[in-house]
Scaffold this motif. Structure first.
Motif, PDB file in Angstrom:
ATOM      1  N   THR A   1      27.183  69.560  46.429  1.00 13.50           N
ATOM      2  CA  THR A   1      28.013  69.060  47.527  1.00 13.50           C
ATOM      3  C   THR A   1      29.367  68.563  47.054  1.00 13.50           C
ATOM      4  OG1 THR A   1      26.017  68.338  48.699  1.00 13.50           O
ATOM      5  CG2 THR A   1      28.111  67.415  49.449  1.00 13.50           C
TER       6      THR A   1
ATOM      7  N   LYS B   1      32.722  66.630  48.956  1.00  9.83           N
ATOM      8  CA  LYS B   1      32.973  65.872  50.189  1.00  9.83           C
ATOM      9  C   LYS B   1      34.452  65.561  50.349  1.00  9.83           C
ATOM     10  CE  LYS B   1      32.202  61.216  52.090  1.00  9.83           C
ATOM     11  NZ  LYS B   1      31.553  59.898  51.823  1.00  9.83           N
TER      12      LYS B   1
ATOM     13  N   THR C   1      37.095  63.700  53.441  1.00  7.94           N
ATOM     14  CA  THR C   1      37.091  62.907  54.674  1.00  7.94           C
ATOM     15  C   THR C   1      38.181  63.386  55.629  1.00  7.94           C
ATOM     16  OG1 THR C   1      38.526  61.246  53.651  1.00  7.94           O
ATOM     17  CG2 THR C   1      36.146  60.888  53.531  1.00  7.94           C
TER      18      THR C   1
ATOM     19  N   THR D   1      29.827  65.226  44.792  1.00  7.97           N
ATOM     20  CA  THR D   1      29.008  64.035  45.044  1.00  7.97           C
ATOM     21  C   THR D   1      27.610  64.124  44.442  1.00  7.97           C
ATOM     22  OG1 THR D   1      28.126  64.876  47.149  1.00  7.97           O
ATOM     23  CG2 THR D   1      30.201  63.638  47.235  1.00  7.97           C
TER      24      THR D   1
ATOM     25  N   ASN E   1      22.298  67.178  53.452  1.00  7.36           N
ATOM     26  CA  ASN E   1      23.037  67.630  54.631  1.00  7.36           C
ATOM     27  C   ASN E   1      22.281  68.696  55.410  1.00  7.36           C
ATOM     28  OD1 ASN E   1      25.581  66.095  54.013  1.00  7.36           O
ATOM     29  ND2 ASN E   1      25.421  67.342  52.164  1.00  7.36           N
TER      30      ASN E   1
ATOM     31  N   ARG F   1      29.813  65.972  59.007  1.00  7.98           N
ATOM     32  CA  ARG F   1      28.939  64.799  59.133  1.00  7.98           C
ATOM     33  C   ARG F   1      29.711  63.622  59.685  1.00  7.98           C
ATOM     34  NH1 ARG F   1      25.118  63.264  54.050  1.00  7.98           N
ATOM     35  NH2 ARG F   1      25.501  61.178  54.888  1.00  7.98           N
TER      36      ARG F   1
ATOM     37  N   SER G   1      33.292  63.375  57.806  1.00 12.84           N
ATOM     38  CA  SER G   1      33.542  64.104  56.564  1.00 12.84           C
ATOM     39  C   SER G   1      33.077  65.542  56.687  1.00 12.84           C
ATOM     40  CB  SER G   1      32.820  63.430  55.390  1.00 12.84           C
ATOM     41  OG  SER G   1      31.417  63.433  55.589  1.00 12.84           O
TER      42      SER G   1
ATOM     43  N   ARG H   1      31.188  68.476  54.314  1.00 15.09           N
ATOM     44  CA  ARG H   1      30.379  68.629  53.095  1.00 15.09           C
ATOM     45  C   ARG H   1      30.252  70.122  52.780  1.00 15.09           C
ATOM     46  NH1 ARG H   1      27.988  63.381  52.211  1.00 15.09           N
ATOM     47  NH2 ARG H   1      28.984  62.056  53.780  1.00 15.09           N
TER      48      ARG H   1
END
Length: 647
Positions: free
Chosen positions: A446, A448, A450, A466, A513, A595, A611, A613
């Motif tokens: 993953t 990520k 934002t 992450t 996720n 997400r 965010s 992912r």
């Protein structure tokens, strides 16, 4: 890891020689040697790699206290390993000819004479015997007694920013005990503990996922959010349930009936029976039957604050609910360790083996390979081999930090998943579509990013790494025979021209996720304890899912134990319809989900965080066509469970 076991040779006939040796040692007389310094047999791997001359801070005080375990080699160490291999290999005439726990102990366990001799030697050095099992003799004493017993000085060494005690040279035992002692643990004082491999909130405080969600992959498109990889992306699913996972991995009509699955973790959730029962009822899983869920727990727990005991409650809950969701009629035994330290986790594994509590054992915990010492590796492998000769298979999550570089600065695998005697379970991102139809999987990894302040773009897309499925090439474990001709040479020889163990072996859903919905009693902000549900992932999910699939396969095979599964897993590699060959871009393009999370982990009062992912971005590891170090041979396809009908 196996190389250190070859150092302690079989040597003399212990039954005949040891009673005499024991008496001689008790009197302080060197056995079978006239010289002032009796010959000794080295226990390879007992001096940690970090105990270097440069790090040496001087002698440890003689009065300092040491607690150690002297592990017993048993009657026939080489024979144990050979038989464990033979009964696990489909091409062997001994395949599936397992021994009972009693017969395994009688054939390979330590003799009374060996135990007596080891105890006498330890006592003669001034150590106190604090416990004796079929696997080890536990002792306690001051440094002076330890130095006398093990033929080495104890010094203090710098390790990182801290200082720990360790042997200044490799520990040894009197030559008369050659073949009786496997190894000794506890001489170094560095922490030897494991963590649970998952993406868990602390279950002592409530955690909830915010919406919107997808009910199945792609069912709810985030049309108002920015594109990712040139397209609109779906919201993360709310959390898959048993029906969807069973369909994805080819369960068919099998339910795990008459198959026993064990789960090991540290500590024990006080609400597990209630939580598991309520979760099954809410999500259409078969109701738990009376006596279907058992717990085997220690009398006392230790190191509860250091290990974060409450954090392990969610781990047990995930493991129990995931096994039942995929194999709803399997018998489940939870075996809790007294702490997260290796000695206690080893005790839990030994309980399963000594009493043959199950044929399949799910383990969602581990540590980095750099923290494992050869002495502990030898102790673990002995338990795994004793399990194998009985038809018991161990499944370990491969870790949640990819190649570990982001977390530790060093590329490495996790342990005990690195053992050649366990099935290492890697992780995927799973897409189950409408009508519970399997769509695809990627390797779990993953990145990520934002949402920007103006809501029109993703900040620094695709963002930072992450988490992801653990994998790679071991630096310490030689390549096992079953990986040859399957694992690409470039992976096998990454750390050693002769070839080493590569992790994982097989894979299943792990990405939080695209994760699993779990139900657990948690503490709410008002202080009340209430049942609540949240989506979860990690290879802590993959391990119990694969264990449950193995329960289905065992049922398909007429109930005959699969045992140590790796030889049969690799033997089926390349057969049509047995495995999903997982790659990072199964649709031909990069993939991502959106997400939205509660900032405070509970409700919108603290605000929301949006965010994107990205999927299939596992640090330096890649899921490619064929075997890879993210997903192994792949995940179980529709033909996997059915394939065991032919065995």
């Amino acid at each position: 890891m196996r190389s250190n076991r070859a150092t302690v040779r079989a040597g003399v006939s212990m039954a005949a020689a040891l009673p005499m040796i024991a008496g001689a040692l008790a009197l302080g007389i060197p056995a079978a040697h006239a010289a002032d310094t009796p010959a000794r047999d080295a226990l390879a791997g007992t001096k940690p790699a970090w105990a270097t001359a440069k790090a040496d801070k001087g002698a440890t005080a003689d009065s300092a206290r040491v607690n150690a375990r002297v592990y017993l080699a048993g009657r026939d160490r080489a024979g144990l390993a050979a038989y464990a291999k033979a009964v696990s290999d489909p091409s062997s005439p001994l395949y599936g000819k397992y021994l009972s726990a009693k017969k395994a102990q009688a054939r390979f366990g330590a003799t009374k004479a060996q135990v007596s001799a080891v105890k006498s030697w330890l006592k003669s050095a001034g150590l106190q015997i604090t416990g004796v099992t079929s696997h080890y003799v536990a002792v306690s004493g001051d440094v002076a007694a330890v130095e006398k017993a093990f033929g080495t000085q104890m010094h203090n060494f710098a390790k990182g920013s801290k200082t720990y005690r360790a042997p200044a040279k490799t520990a040894s035992v009197p030559a008369g005990l050659r073949g009786a002692v496997l190894t000794v643990t506890g001489l170094d004082s560095a922490p030897h503990k494991s963590t649970h491999d998952d993406q868990l909130p602390p279950p002592d405080a409530v955690f909830k996922n915010s919406g919107p969600f997808s009910s199945y992959y792609g069912s709810n498109i985030a049309s108002t959010l920015p594109d990712a990889y040139g397209q609109k992306i779906p919201y993360a699913i709310k959390g898959y349930t048993g029906k969807q996972l069973r369909a994805a991995y080819g369960a068919g009509t099998y339910t795990g009936k008459h198959v026993r699955v064990a789960i090991t973790d540290a500590y024990a959730s006080p609400t597990i029976a209630f939580d598991a029962g309520k979760y099954a009822l809410k999500h259409g899983d078969a109701a738990w039957q009376t006596g279907q869920l058992h717990q085997v727990l220690p009398k006392n727990y230790t190191k509860t604050e250091e290990c974060g005991a409450a954090g392990w409650y969610g781990e047990e809950t995930l493991d129990v609910e995931a096994v039942h969701a995929v194999a709803p009629n399997a018998d489940v035994t939870y075996v809790g360790a007294a702490s997260c330290y290796d000695d206690d986790l080893l005790d839990s594994l030994s309980k399963i083996v000594d009493k043959h509590l199950a044929d399949i054992v799910s383990n969602s915990w581990g540590d980095i390979e750099a923290n494992q010492t050869p002495d502990l590796a030898a102790a673990y492998d002995q338990v795994f081999q004793l399990g194998a000769v009985q038809g018991i298979g161990f499944y370990f999550s491969s870790g949640d930090n990819g190649d570990e570089v982001a977390k530790t600065g060093t590329k490495q695998v996790d342990t005990p998943a690195n053992s050649a005697w366990v099935t290492a379970v890697g992780g995927t991102s799973l897409a189950v579509g409408k009508g519970d139809k399997y769509q695809w999987e990627t390797g779990w990894g993953t990145e990520k990013a934002t949402l920007s302040a103006d809501g029109k773009s993703w900040t620094n897309f695709p963002g930072a790494y992450t988490s992801g499925a653990g994998g790679g090439t071991s630096k310490t474990v030689p390549q096992p025979y079953y990986q040859k001709n399957v694992v690409p040479k470039a992976l096998a020889t990454a750390n050693n021209a002769a070839g080493n163990r590569v992790v994982p072996d097989i894979a299943a859903i792990a990405d939080p996720n695209t994760g699993f919905l779990v139900g657990q009693t948690q503490t709410f902000p008002d202080g009340t304890e209430q049942y609540s549900e949240y989506r979860i992932g990690g290879t802590s999910l993959a391990a119990p899912v694969i264990a449950a699939v193995q329960a289905l396969a065992q049922e398909a095979g007429g109930g005959k134990a699969i045992g140590f599964a790796n030889p049969s897993i690799y033997a089926q590699y390349g057969k049509k319809g047995v495995f999903h060959d997982v790659t990072d871009k199964p649709t031909g393009t990069d993939l991502a989900v959106a997400r939205i999370d509660f900032v405070n982990g509970f409700d919108a009062s603290g605000g929301l965080a949006t965010s994107v992912r990205s999927l299939g971005k596992d640090s330096s590891l890649s899921a490619v066509k064929g075997y890879d170090d993210v997903t192994g041979v792949g995940s179980p396809a529709d033909g996997y469970v059915q394939s065991y009908r032919r065995h």
